[in-house]
Design a protein around this motif. Structure first.
Motif, PDB file in Angstrom:
ATOM      1  N   SER A 134       4.653   6.897  -0.989  1.00  0.00           N
ATOM      2  CA  SER A 134       5.326   5.841  -1.576  1.00  0.00           C
ATOM      3  C   SER A 134       6.203   5.076  -0.325  1.00  0.00           C
ATOM      4  O   SER A 134       6.512   3.804  -0.442  1.00  0.00           O
ATOM      5  CB  SER A 134       6.134   6.306  -2.646  1.00  0.00           C
ATOM      6  OG  SER A 134       6.912   5.336  -3.257  1.00  0.00           O
ATOM      7  N   GLU A 135       7.142   5.971   0.402  1.00  0.00           N
ATOM      8  CA  GLU A 135       8.069   5.317   1.287  1.00  0.00           C
ATOM      9  C   GLU A 135       7.300   4.636   2.228  1.00  0.00           C
ATOM     10  O   GLU A 135       7.550   3.483   2.994  1.00  0.00           O
ATOM     11  CB  GLU A 135       8.798   6.681   1.822  1.00  0.00           C
ATOM     12  CG  GLU A 135       9.750   6.994   0.849  1.00  0.00           C
ATOM     13  CD  GLU A 135      10.835   6.000   0.651  1.00  0.00           C
ATOM     14  OE1 GLU A 135      11.225   5.103   1.506  1.00  0.00           O
ATOM     15  OE2 GLU A 135      11.545   6.269  -0.278  1.00  0.00           O
ATOM     16  N   LEU A 136       6.004   5.071   2.834  1.00  0.00           N
ATOM     17  CA  LEU A 136       5.336   4.317   3.885  1.00  0.00           C
ATOM     18  C   LEU A 136       4.734   3.106   3.098  1.00  0.00           C
ATOM     19  O   LEU A 136       4.539   2.126   4.062  1.00  0.00           O
ATOM     20  CB  LEU A 136       4.233   5.366   4.373  1.00  0.00           C
ATOM     21  CG  LEU A 136       3.168   4.726   5.302  1.00  0.00           C
ATOM     22  CD1 LEU A 136       3.926   4.428   6.653  1.00  0.00           C
ATOM     23  CD2 LEU A 136       2.157   5.899   5.719  1.00  0.00           C
ATOM     24  N   ALA A 137       4.263   2.941   2.042  1.00  0.00           N
ATOM     25  CA  ALA A 137       3.616   1.774   1.451  1.00  0.00           C
ATOM     26  C   ALA A 137       4.826   0.691   1.397  1.00  0.00           C
ATOM     27  O   ALA A 137       4.611  -0.338   1.599  1.00  0.00           O
ATOM     28  CB  ALA A 137       2.911   2.214   0.144  1.00  0.00           C
ATOM     29  N   ARG A 138       5.996   1.263   0.915  1.00  0.00           N
ATOM     30  CA  ARG A 138       7.240   0.385   0.824  1.00  0.00           C
ATOM     31  C   ARG A 138       7.609  -0.244   2.028  1.00  0.00           C
ATOM     32  O   ARG A 138       7.956  -1.400   2.275  1.00  0.00           O
ATOM     33  CB  ARG A 138       8.415   1.040   0.027  1.00  0.00           C
ATOM     34  CG  ARG A 138       9.453   0.130  -0.334  1.00  0.00           C
ATOM     35  CD  ARG A 138      10.735   0.870  -0.871  1.00  0.00           C
ATOM     36  NE  ARG A 138      10.233   1.343  -2.258  1.00  0.00           N
ATOM     37  CZ  ARG A 138       9.860   2.444  -2.505  1.00  0.00           C
ATOM     38  NH1 ARG A 138      10.055   3.507  -1.651  1.00  0.00           N
ATOM     39  NH2 ARG A 138       9.758   2.948  -3.600  1.00  0.00           N
TER      40      ARG A 138
END
Length: 353
Positions: A134-138
């Motif tokens: 999720s952090e990488l996609a954000r």
């Protein structure tokens, strides 16, 4: 791409020797190269490739709700543009918690954006939900948005995007409603309200929408001079262009049994319409599309210039090629027209005389 070099000079021969390395040879294959003294901000950087400007807005947690807003993503080109950006800028699998990586890269859609992983990791991570993904996609989403916004404003990666420029881009793209109150306060440098632990009910004042905060600042700059046309025509302000409709309930045609219908034409309004984001894909529009069917127009005629909404050339061609398929994907023409007219009225482009 920029480089920082330590030059070796040969004064007697009038020569300067540089050793750019393989990564920066591209700079010298494009023809002329600009040379300027090292700025103070680069004194601590090693020789070689100069990294892109740091973007503090990407690290600002208070802006995450804006960057992840669907309206903002659509205005920047949508997830398809994000996928293309990832393919061009990411050269290896972004999931580093695997011992093996396949050479083939694929796009893995993960809320709120997407990541680029190898075929092996894609099979492992599919249907999984982790904080790391999720952090990488954000991070990918925000980095792409800032890059896209800088390009839209005519800047490159060497420029640091400011909050004021970010808000201006939102206004320019027709998504001013996505600007949060805190963003508007910070961009306009309004004084902070004092924090009180206990409030009386009579002292509680609702926070005005961000669009109204911006409007209060913009309104004094709008010139008051207007020129009026004949009945049912338009009044145009100099800055910004505002269209004011004026009704004439006693027009000569209204007393006729079979009046000849006149087509309402205004190039100022259609010129503004085609400068807005496409109602289909939210990319920059090219044409003001006149509603077809629905009783509008007639043989070899168009609908009135008021019944238009912006479309890019690709979406415009798709609409005329297969109207049913276009409306099934994006909504009916009347829905798009109503949404666009509602925004034009809400932001003061169309007003009453």
């Amino acid at each position: 791409m920029r480089g920082l070099f330590t030059a070796e000079t040969v004064p007697r021969l009038g020569l300067v020797l540089l050793k750019p390395g393989s990564d920066l040879m591209y700079l010298f294959q494009q023809g002329r190269v600009l040379v300027e003294p090292q700025p103070e901000s680069m004194e601590g950087l090693p020789s070689g490739l100069v990294p892109d400007a740091r973007q503090p807005l990407a690290e600002d947690k208070s802006l995450e709700s804006f960057f992840t807003d669907e309206r903002v993503i659509r205005a920047a080109g949508g997830l398809s543009a994000l996928n293309l950006w990832l393919e061009r800028n990411v050269k290896e699998c972004q999931y580093l918690h695997s011992d093996y990586h396949h050479q083939e890269l694929v796009t893995l859609h993960y809320p709120p954006g997407a990541i680029l992983v190898c075929w092996h990791c894609d099979n492992q991570l599919r249907e999984q939900t982790t904080t790391t993904l999720s952090e990488l996609a954000r991070s990918n989403l925000i980095t792409w948005l800032i890059s896209s916004i800088l390009t839209s404003l005519g800047y490159n990666k060497e420029r640091e995007l400011s909050l004021g420029e970010l808000c201006w881009w939102a206004v320019y793209s027709g998504i001013a409603d996505a600007i949060t109150e805190s963003m508007a306060h910070r961009a306009l440098r309004l004084p902070k309200e004092p924090f009180l632990s206990v409030y009386r009910e009579s002292d509680i004042i609702p926070m005005p929408p961000a669009a109204s905060i911006l409007q209060k600042k913009i309104q004094p700059a709008v010139t008051a001079s207007r020129f009026a046309n004949v009945r049912n025509e338009l009044i145009v302000d100099e800055q910004p262009k505002v269209l004011a409709l004026r009704a004439d309930p006693e027009s000569p045609e209204s007393f006729m049994l079979l009046p000849k219908h006149r087509r309402w034409v205004n190039e100022d309004y259609t010129r503004w319409v085609k400068a807005q984001p496409c109602e289909g894909c939210r990319r920059p529009a090219d044409d003001p599309h006149h509603v077809i069917g629905n009783g509008m127009g007639g043989t070899a005629t168009k609908a009135h210039d008021l019944f238009v909404f912006p479309l890019c050339r690709e979406c415009h061609d798709k609409l005329h090629a297969d109207l049913a398929a276009f409306e099934q994907k994006h909504g009916t023409q009347l829905e798009l027209l109503f949404r666009f007219l509602n925004r034009a009225l809400a932001i003061g482009v169309i007003t009453k005389a």
